[in-house]
Design a protein around this motif. Structure first.
Motif, mmCIF file in Angstrom:
data_model
loop_
_atom_site.group_PDB
_atom_site.id
_atom_site.type_symbol
_atom_site.label_atom_id
_atom_site.label_comp_id
_atom_site.label_asym_id
_atom_site.label_seq_id
_atom_site.Cartn_x
_atom_site.Cartn_y
_atom_site.Cartn_z
ATOM 1 N N GLY A 233 0.793 -1.218 0.000
ATOM 2 C CA GLY A 233 0.000 0.000 0.000
ATOM 3 C C GLY A 233 0.826 1.268 0.000
ATOM 4 O O GLY A 233 0.285 2.359 -0.256
ATOM 5 N N ALA A 234 2.098 1.153 0.294
ATOM 6 C CA ALA A 234 2.960 2.335 0.308
ATOM 7 C C ALA A 234 3.159 2.845 -1.114
ATOM 8 O O ALA A 234 3.167 2.069 -2.082
ATOM 9 C CB ALA A 234 4.307 1.997 0.944
ATOM 10 N N VAL A 235 3.336 4.140 -1.252
ATOM 11 C CA VAL A 235 3.569 4.770 -2.554
ATOM 12 C C VAL A 235 4.988 5.321 -2.551
ATOM 13 O O VAL A 235 5.347 6.161 -1.714
ATOM 14 C CB VAL A 235 2.560 5.894 -2.836
ATOM 15 C CG1 VAL A 235 2.871 6.553 -4.172
ATOM 16 C CG2 VAL A 235 1.137 5.346 -2.821
ATOM 17 N N LEU A 236 5.784 4.839 -3.495
ATOM 18 C CA LEU A 236 7.182 5.241 -3.588
ATOM 19 C C LEU A 236 7.337 6.325 -4.634
ATOM 20 O O LEU A 236 6.805 6.218 -5.747
ATOM 21 C CB LEU A 236 8.056 4.045 -3.954
ATOM 22 C CG LEU A 236 7.870 2.754 -3.131
ATOM 23 C CD1 LEU A 236 8.848 1.686 -3.588
ATOM 24 C CD2 LEU A 236 8.028 3.043 -1.642
ATOM 25 N N ALA A 237 8.034 7.403 -4.248
ATOM 26 C CA ALA A 237 8.310 8.527 -5.150
ATOM 27 C C ALA A 237 7.028 9.123 -5.704
ATOM 28 O O ALA A 237 7.025 9.641 -6.841
ATOM 29 C CB ALA A 237 9.232 8.079 -6.269
ATOM 30 N N GLY B 169 15.463 4.703 -6.930
ATOM 31 C CA GLY B 169 15.453 5.833 -6.006
ATOM 32 C C GLY B 169 15.529 5.363 -4.560
ATOM 33 O O GLY B 169 15.723 4.176 -4.284
ATOM 34 N N THR B 170 15.365 6.323 -3.658
ATOM 35 C CA THR B 170 15.371 6.047 -2.217
ATOM 36 C C THR B 170 14.141 6.711 -1.611
ATOM 37 O O THR B 170 13.783 7.847 -1.970
ATOM 38 C CB THR B 170 16.650 6.590 -1.563
ATOM 39 O OG1 THR B 170 17.791 5.991 -2.185
ATOM 40 C CG2 THR B 170 16.663 6.280 -0.072
ATOM 41 N N THR B 171 13.493 5.985 -0.729
ATOM 42 C CA THR B 171 12.285 6.505 -0.083
ATOM 43 C C THR B 171 12.317 6.140 1.392
ATOM 44 O O THR B 171 13.160 5.350 1.834
ATOM 45 C CB THR B 171 11.017 5.949 -0.752
ATOM 46 O OG1 THR B 171 9.871 6.623 -0.234
ATOM 47 C CG2 THR B 171 10.898 4.454 -0.499
ATOM 48 N N GLU B 172 11.394 6.697 2.158
ATOM 49 C CA GLU B 172 11.303 6.394 3.594
ATOM 50 C C GLU B 172 10.016 5.628 3.843
ATOM 51 O O GLU B 172 8.925 6.071 3.495
ATOM 52 C CB GLU B 172 11.307 7.693 4.413
ATOM 53 C CG GLU B 172 11.386 7.463 5.908
ATOM 54 C CD GLU B 172 11.553 8.748 6.687
ATOM 55 O OE1 GLU B 172 10.798 8.941 7.664
ATOM 56 O OE2 GLU B 172 12.427 9.549 6.306
ATOM 57 N N ILE B 173 10.159 4.460 4.439
ATOM 58 C CA ILE B 173 9.013 3.619 4.765
ATOM 59 C C ILE B 173 9.073 3.291 6.253
ATOM 60 O O ILE B 173 10.079 2.761 6.741
ATOM 61 C CB ILE B 173 9.018 2.324 3.924
ATOM 62 C CG1 ILE B 173 8.898 2.663 2.426
ATOM 63 C CG2 ILE B 173 7.872 1.403 4.319
ATOM 64 C CD1 ILE B 173 8.937 1.460 1.527
ATOM 65 N N ASN B 174 7.975 3.646 6.933
ATOM 66 C CA ASN B 174 7.888 3.395 8.383
ATOM 67 C C ASN B 174 9.080 4.004 9.121
ATOM 68 O O ASN B 174 9.651 3.405 10.047
ATOM 69 C CB ASN B 174 7.793 1.889 8.679
ATOM 70 C CG ASN B 174 6.551 1.254 8.061
ATOM 71 O OD1 ASN B 174 5.492 1.885 7.995
ATOM 72 N ND2 ASN B 174 6.693 0.015 7.614
ATOM 73 N N GLY B 175 9.479 5.187 8.652
ATOM 74 C CA GLY B 175 10.519 5.926 9.331
ATOM 75 C C GLY B 175 11.926 5.484 9.021
ATOM 76 O O GLY B 175 12.881 5.998 9.618
ATOM 77 N N ALA B 176 12.107 4.584 8.051
ATOM 78 C CA ALA B 176 13.445 4.096 7.714
ATOM 79 C C ALA B 176 13.692 4.299 6.223
ATOM 80 O O ALA B 176 12.801 4.068 5.397
ATOM 81 C CB ALA B 176 13.585 2.623 8.072
ATOM 82 N N PRO B 177 14.892 4.741 5.858
ATOM 83 C CA PRO B 177 15.197 4.936 4.438
ATOM 84 C C PRO B 177 15.325 3.580 3.753
ATOM 85 O O PRO B 177 15.945 2.657 4.271
ATOM 86 C CB PRO B 177 16.522 5.695 4.443
ATOM 87 C CG PRO B 177 17.161 5.333 5.741
ATOM 88 C CD PRO B 177 16.046 5.096 6.723
#
Length: 449
Positions: A8-12, A81-89
Motif C-alpha cells: 500500500g505504500a507509494v514510492l516517489a 530511487g530512495t524513499t522512507e518507509i515506516n521511518g526508515a530509508p
C-alpha cells in the motif's frame, strides 16, 4: 522487518505496492502500479540492514548495472530511487513486470520440462550471459528462482525466459564487496570455484546454468542437501547425467559442469549448441562451412560408388569454346599457276588444272574445320561428325566461278586445236638462159615470202 507492512505504500509519489511476490536475503519484490503510466511494474525494495556492511554500495552498484543493460532475455530497469518507509530509508528499483511464474515454481509443479523447451530457454539465457560477460559482468547467482518465465504468444513456443536479480553481480575487475569467507549465491548451484572461495570469472555462470538445465530435464537437483553437503558434493563427484537424455545433451552438460573452468564452453558456444538442440534434438556442433570443391568431389565419389565407376578424384577442367565459324576470316583460295610453255598446249594440259582448282575450291571451303559447341554441356564435337552446310551466298559464287573457268577452258581448247596451215613451196619455173632467165629468177625471188 515484516515485508507485508510495505503493501500500500507509494514510492516517489508514483509507484504503489500492491502485493508481495517474493522475499530474498537482501530484498523483497512487489507487484506495483505505475500511476504515471498506468502499467504494472515490479518493485524491488532493499532491506536497510545489510549483512556485511556493504549494502548501500551493492545497491547503488546494482542500480547502475541494471540501467546499463538492454537485452531481450534480461529484466529491464525502469527507475530507481530512495524513499522512507515506516521511518526508515529504503532503496528501491522499478523493473519490468514479467507476467508468469519463475522457473523454480515450474520445476516443483512438475513434470520435467520438454527437452526442446529447455533448449530454447537455455539458449535465451546463454545469450543474455554472453551479453553481460562481454561487458565485464558476471551474475554469480544463476538459479531457477532468478529465471522468470513469461508467456511467449508465438505458435509452438509456450514461454520465454528472462534472467533477473543482478543484486550480487560484480564487475570482473572490481574489488570484492563481500567479507572474507562470505559466500554469495545459492549452495545447490555454486560452481566448484565458488565453493572453494576462489577467483571467479564468466565460466562460473556457465557451471550454474548447466545445473539449472539438468534440473529442468530431470526434475531433481544434482546436489541436494544442506549448504555444506551440497558444496562438498560437487568437489567429490560430477553431476549424474542420465543416458536417456541423449548424446547431445550429455556432451553439452558434461562440458558445462566440468570442474576445470577452462574446460567449460563460453556462453556464446553454449547458446549455439542449445539452438541446434532446440531444432534437431541431436546436434551438438555447428556445421563447418562447406568447401565447394570438396563437396563436388564427394558428390562424384557418391555417383561413382553407385554406378561402379572409379572416381577421378578431381573435377575436370572446364571446356573452352573456340570462336564461332561465322566470326573467323574467310579462307583465301590459291589457284595453281601454269607456267608458259612455247609448245602448243593440248586440251588436257589447259582444262585439267583449271577445272580441278575450280571444283576443289568449294569443297575445301566446306571441309574447313568448324568449331560446333555442344548444346548439352559445352563439349566440342569433331568437324567430321558435324559437317557444316555451306551458306547460300557461297554456293552461288562458287557456281559462277566454275562457269567462267569452264568457258575459258573451252576457248583455250578451241585455239589449241587449230592446225597451222603448211606454206606452199614456190612454183618451179623452167630454166631460161640468157638475160631473160636472169630477170625471171629475180622476179620470182621478189614475190617469194
Amino acid at each position: 522487518m515484516n515485508s507485508t507492512r510495505a503493501i500500500g505504500a507509494v514510492l516517489a509519489d508514483r509507484f504503489r505496492l500492491d502485493r508481495l511476490i517474493g522475499t530474498g536475503g537482501m530484498a523483497s519484490v512487489y507487484e506495483a502500479t505505475d500511476a504515471a503510466l498506468g502499467r504494472t511494474v515490479a518493485v524491488k525494495l532493499f532491506r536497510n540492514d545489510s549483512l556485511d556492511g556493504a549494502g548501500p554500495e551493492r545497491q547503488s552498484g546494482e542500480i547502475a548495472l541494471l540501467a546499463s543493460l538492454n537485452h531481450f532475455a534480461l529484466v529491464t530497469l525502469y527507475d530507481a530511487g530512495t524513499t522512507e518507509i515506516n521511518g526508515a530509508p529504503r532503496t528501491f528499483i522499478v523493473m519490468e513486470y514479467v507476467d508468469g511464474s519463475d522457473l523454480r515454481t515450474r520445476i516443483q509443479a512438475g513434470p520435467p520440462l520438454e527437452p526442446a523447451d529447455v533448449a530454447r530457454m537455455g539458449a535465451d539465457l546463454a545469450e543474455a550471459l554472453h551479453y553481460v560477460h562481454g561487458r565485464g559482468i558476471i551474475h554469480r547467482d544463476i538459479k531457477p528462482a532468478n529465471v522468470l518465465l513469461g508467456a511467449s504468444g508465438f505458435p509452438g513456443r509456450s514461454m520465454h525466459a528472462k534472467l533477473a536479480d543482478f543484486g550480487i553481480a560484480r564487475l570482473l575487475d572490481e574489488t570484492r564487496l563481500t567479507a572474507t569467507g562470505t559466500l554469495l549465491g545459492t549452495a545447490s548451484y555454486l560452481s566448484p570455484e565458488q565453493a572453494l572461495g576462489g577467483s571467479l570469472g564468466s565460466p562460473t555462470d556457465l557451471y550454474s546454468l548447466g545445473l539449472v538445465l539438468l534440473e529442468c530435464l530431470t526434475g531433481e537437483r544434482a546436489y541436494p542437501g544442506t549448504a555444506v553437503e551440497s558444496a562438498m558434493a560437487r568437489l567429490q563427484r560430477q553431476p549424474s547425467i542420465p543416458a536417456s537424455l541423449g548424446s547431445g545433451w550429455s556432451q553439452l552438460l558434461t562440458a558445462m559442469t566440468s570442474r576445470d573452468p577452462a574446460d567449460r564452453p563460453t556462453a556464446a558456444d553454449a547458446a549455439v549448441t542449445l539452438r541446434a538442440l532446440a531444432t534437431t534434438g541431436l546436434a551438438t556442433d555447428v556445421p563447418a562451412p562447406v568447401d565447394p570443391s570438396a563437396a563436388a568431389t564427394e558428390l562424384l565419389a557418391t555417383i561413382d560408388a553407385t554406378s561402379g565407376v572409379e572416381s577421378t578424384a578431381a573435377m575436370p577442367a572446364p571446356t573452352r569454346l573456340l570462336p564461332a565459324a561465322d566470326d573467323a576470316p574467310a579462307p583465301t583460295l590459291l589457284l595453281p599457276v601454269t607456267p608458259f610453255t612455247p609448245a602448243p598446249p593440248t586440251a588436257a594440259t589447259v582444262v585439267a588444272p583449271v577445272v580441278a582448282a575450280a571444283v576443289a575450291a568449294p569443297a575445301a571451303a566446306s571441309a574447313a574445320p568448324t568449331a560446333v559447341p555442344n548444346a548439352g554441356g559445352g563439349v566440342l564435337r569433331s568437324p567430321s561428325s558435324q559437317p557444316r552446310a555451306m551458306p547460300k551466298r557461297a554456293v552461288i559464287t562458287g557456281s559462277i566461278v566454275i562457269a567462267v573457268v569452264m568457258l575459258g577452258a573451252l576457248i583455250a581448247l578451241f585455239i589449241a586445236t587449230q592446225t597451222v596451215q603448211p606454206v606452199s613451196p614456190p612454183p618451179n619455173y623452167p630454166a631460161v638462159d640468157g638475160q631473160l632467165g636472169t630477170s625471171l629468177q629475180q622476179l620470182q625471188e621478189s614475190v617469194n615470202p
